[in-house]
Enzyme design. Structure first.
Site, mmCIF file in Angstrom:
data_model
loop_
_atom_site.group_PDB
_atom_site.id
_atom_site.type_symbol
_atom_site.label_atom_id
_atom_site.label_comp_id
_atom_site.label_asym_id
_atom_site.label_seq_id
_atom_site.Cartn_x
_atom_site.Cartn_y
_atom_site.Cartn_z
ATOM 1 N N TYR A 80 0.861 -1.181 0.000
ATOM 2 C CA TYR A 80 0.000 0.000 0.000
ATOM 3 C C TYR A 80 0.895 1.228 0.000
ATOM 4 O O TYR A 80 1.832 1.311 0.797
ATOM 5 C CB TYR A 80 -0.886 0.000 1.245
ATOM 6 C CG TYR A 80 -1.778 1.214 1.382
ATOM 7 C CD1 TYR A 80 -2.925 1.343 0.609
ATOM 8 C CD2 TYR A 80 -1.492 2.216 2.296
ATOM 9 C CE1 TYR A 80 -3.755 2.442 0.734
ATOM 10 C CE2 TYR A 80 -2.317 3.329 2.435
ATOM 11 C CZ TYR A 80 -3.450 3.429 1.652
ATOM 12 O OH TYR A 80 -4.274 4.528 1.783
ATOM 13 N N LYS A 136 5.769 9.590 8.169
ATOM 14 C CA LYS A 136 5.579 9.129 9.553
ATOM 15 C C LYS A 136 6.630 9.663 10.533
ATOM 16 O O LYS A 136 6.513 10.800 10.970
ATOM 17 C CB LYS A 136 5.489 7.604 9.563
ATOM 18 C CG LYS A 136 4.314 7.123 8.672
ATOM 19 C CD LYS A 136 3.821 5.752 9.010
ATOM 20 C CE LYS A 136 2.848 5.202 8.008
ATOM 21 N NZ LYS A 136 1.451 5.273 8.370
ATOM 22 N N ASP A 180 9.418 2.619 -0.988
ATOM 23 C CA ASP A 180 8.492 3.330 -0.114
ATOM 24 C C ASP A 180 8.825 2.943 1.321
ATOM 25 O O ASP A 180 8.458 1.873 1.792
ATOM 26 C CB ASP A 180 7.054 2.944 -0.479
ATOM 27 C CG ASP A 180 6.029 3.551 0.467
ATOM 28 O OD1 ASP A 180 6.433 4.170 1.474
ATOM 29 O OD2 ASP A 180 4.823 3.388 0.199
HETATM 30 N N1 HOZ Z 1 -1.305 3.816 5.857
HETATM 31 C C1 HOZ Z 1 -1.399 3.562 7.263
HETATM 32 C C2 HOZ Z 1 -0.641 2.343 7.603
HETATM 33 N N2 HOZ Z 1 -1.127 1.203 6.982
HETATM 34 C C3 HOZ Z 1 -2.779 3.421 7.717
HETATM 35 C C4 HOZ Z 1 -3.337 4.686 7.986
HETATM 36 C C5 HOZ Z 1 -4.735 4.753 7.536
HETATM 37 O O1 HOZ Z 1 -5.066 4.176 6.499
HETATM 38 O O2 HOZ Z 1 -5.474 5.421 8.235
#
Ligand code: HOZ
Length: 431
Positions: free
Chosen positions: A144, A267, A239
């Site tokens: 993702y 982050k 990423d």
């Molecule tokens: N992309 C974040 C970690 N998987 C999740 C945050 C979210 O989708 O709220």
């Protein structure tokens, strides 16, 4: 556990915000129940509006390596706020954070700050396309990289949690430029390059995926991708939004023999404020406007509060060997979880890397998206809710990674393991 106020606010929220939340995974839809509405956090704990307290392993999905409201970070933000919240003009703080980031990540010569991981990966793809003059991107199934069109294809994280790994609304023409391949599958990747190598601008991946739960790469897999991209003139895009400062101080790329062309970060570099970045080799980054023709911009990019938070956090992390310290506490925790699962005969695969971990409810190795999806999601639900009822807040999805902070000490680990005794027992009893 009393969640009366959260229940009421959740009902109100659903009237004014789609699904009641501003990011889908927060809704608890896949595990059921009402999400506690959070009132505040301090160190390793968060507190909800009903007065419940939890040891937090979400940590805003990774940024809070120092824990909630660390004084070094909050003081830096307060000090910056007194001088104004945004200028739309350059500041010295942006240069300072850029230099700090480059110090941690030797593969990067230059970096551009943006506001979210989505923006970072979206810009990285545009840059790869601009640099190579090609349109196609290869991504791995279950990785993702945020919610923009090119990468919301066979996506992990909230997309798979909520059952929309291929979202409606992504134009077929855009999705058609994204080629997907199973993670850890060298043969499938090579086949794609043999068939379409001259069309591929880049391969993007989480080098240690954390958005289908935490799945490590097979030995040599990352090196294989690097050699293939080189051979075909495509860019190798890592990423590390999640894994930067989490897998290790220098990200996952410092653990393997790889040297990505472009890296995306986020982050931890913003310590909980909206910051992300993309950067890489000078020759490539010089394509970015105004140095070069590839346009990308942002009113709030390099925001002074966010820069101040990032600078304070990264300096503290560097000076106090934070990554190694949090990693050793995480190892104690995952070792304890494994022992308890074994004691109750619950088959799990516990993956840990640095200060990230996932407990997969499966008796088989988890190496890719399909094996992650084969986990026992009912067992996960029981585990999740029992932990929550016993004061431990975990990501509400089998397909997310748990995070530990510097504030998680022996006392928090002991309490977490006490909750896990009940949780694994509950799972075993329901079988
Ligand atoms: N992309 C974040 C970690 N998987 C999740 C945050 C979210 O989708 O709220």
């Amino acid at each position: 556990m009393n969640l009366e106020k959260s229940t009421q606010v959740f009902a109100e929220a659903k009237e004014v915000i789609p699904g009641g939340v501003n990011s889908p995974v927060r809704s608890f839809r896949s595990v059921g129940g009402v999400p506690p509405f959070i009132d505040g956090g301090k160190a390793a704990k968060i507190y909800d509006i009903d007065g419940n307290e939890y040891i937090d392993y979400v940590l805003s999905y990774g940024p809070l390596l120092l824990g909630h409201a660390h004084p070094v970070v909050t003081e830096a933000i307060q000090k910056a706020a007194e001088k104004g919240t945004s200028y739309g003009a350059p500041t010295a703080a942006e240069v300072e954070l850029a230099k700090l980031v480059l110090k941690f990540m030797p593969s990067m010569d230059m970096v551009r700050m943006v506001n979210s991981g989505t923006e970072a990966t979206m810009s990285a793809l545009r840059l790869a396309r601009a640099y190579t003059g090609r349109d196609c991107i290869v991504k791995f199934i279950g990785c993702y990289h945020g919610h923009h069109d090119s990468l919301l294809v066979k996506a992990g994280s909230g997309a798979v949690t909520l059952g929309v790994p291929d979202s409606p609304g992504v134009p077929a023409a855009v999705a058609g430029t994204t080629i997907t391949v199973p993670f850890n599958d060298e043969a499938a990747l090579e086949k794609v390059f043999v068939e379409r190598g001259s069309e591929i601008a880049g391969v993007i991946l989480e080098p240690t995926p954390g958005n289908m739960g935490l799945v490590p790469p097979k030995e040599g897999f990352l090196e294989f991708i690097q050699s293939l991209t080189k051979k075909y003139g495509a860019l190798f895009i890592c990423d590390e939004v999640m894994s930067g400062f989490r897998a290790a101080q220098g990200g996952s790329q410092s653990l393997f023999d790889i040297d990505p062309d472009i890296t995306c970060l986020g982050k931890v570099i913003g310590a909980g404020l909206p910051v992300a970045a993309y950067g890489g080799k000078k020759e490539i980054m010089q394509m970015v406007s105004p140095a070069g023709p590839m346009y990308q911009a942002g009113t709030l990019s390099g925001n002074p509060l966010a820069m101040a938070a990032g600078i304070a956090a990264l300096n503290y992390i560097l000076d106090n060997d934070v990554c190694a310290r949090v990693e050793s506490m995480t190892a104690i925790l995952t070792g304890g979880l494994q022992k308890i699962a074994d004691k109750y005969g619950v088959p799990v695969q516990i993956h840990r890397l640095g200060s990230m971990f996932t407990v997969f409810f499966s008796d088989k190795p988890v190496t890719d998206f399909d094996s992650a999806c084969a986990c026992d999601l009912e067992a996960f639900k029981i585990y999740f809710h029992t932990m929550l009822e016993n004061g431990v807040y975990l990501p509400p999805s089998q397909f997310e990674t748990n995070f530990v902070s510097l504030a998680h000490g022996p006392e928090e680990i002991e309490k977490t393991l006490a909750a896990a005794e009940k949780a694994f027992k509950a799972v075993a009893e329901k079988k």
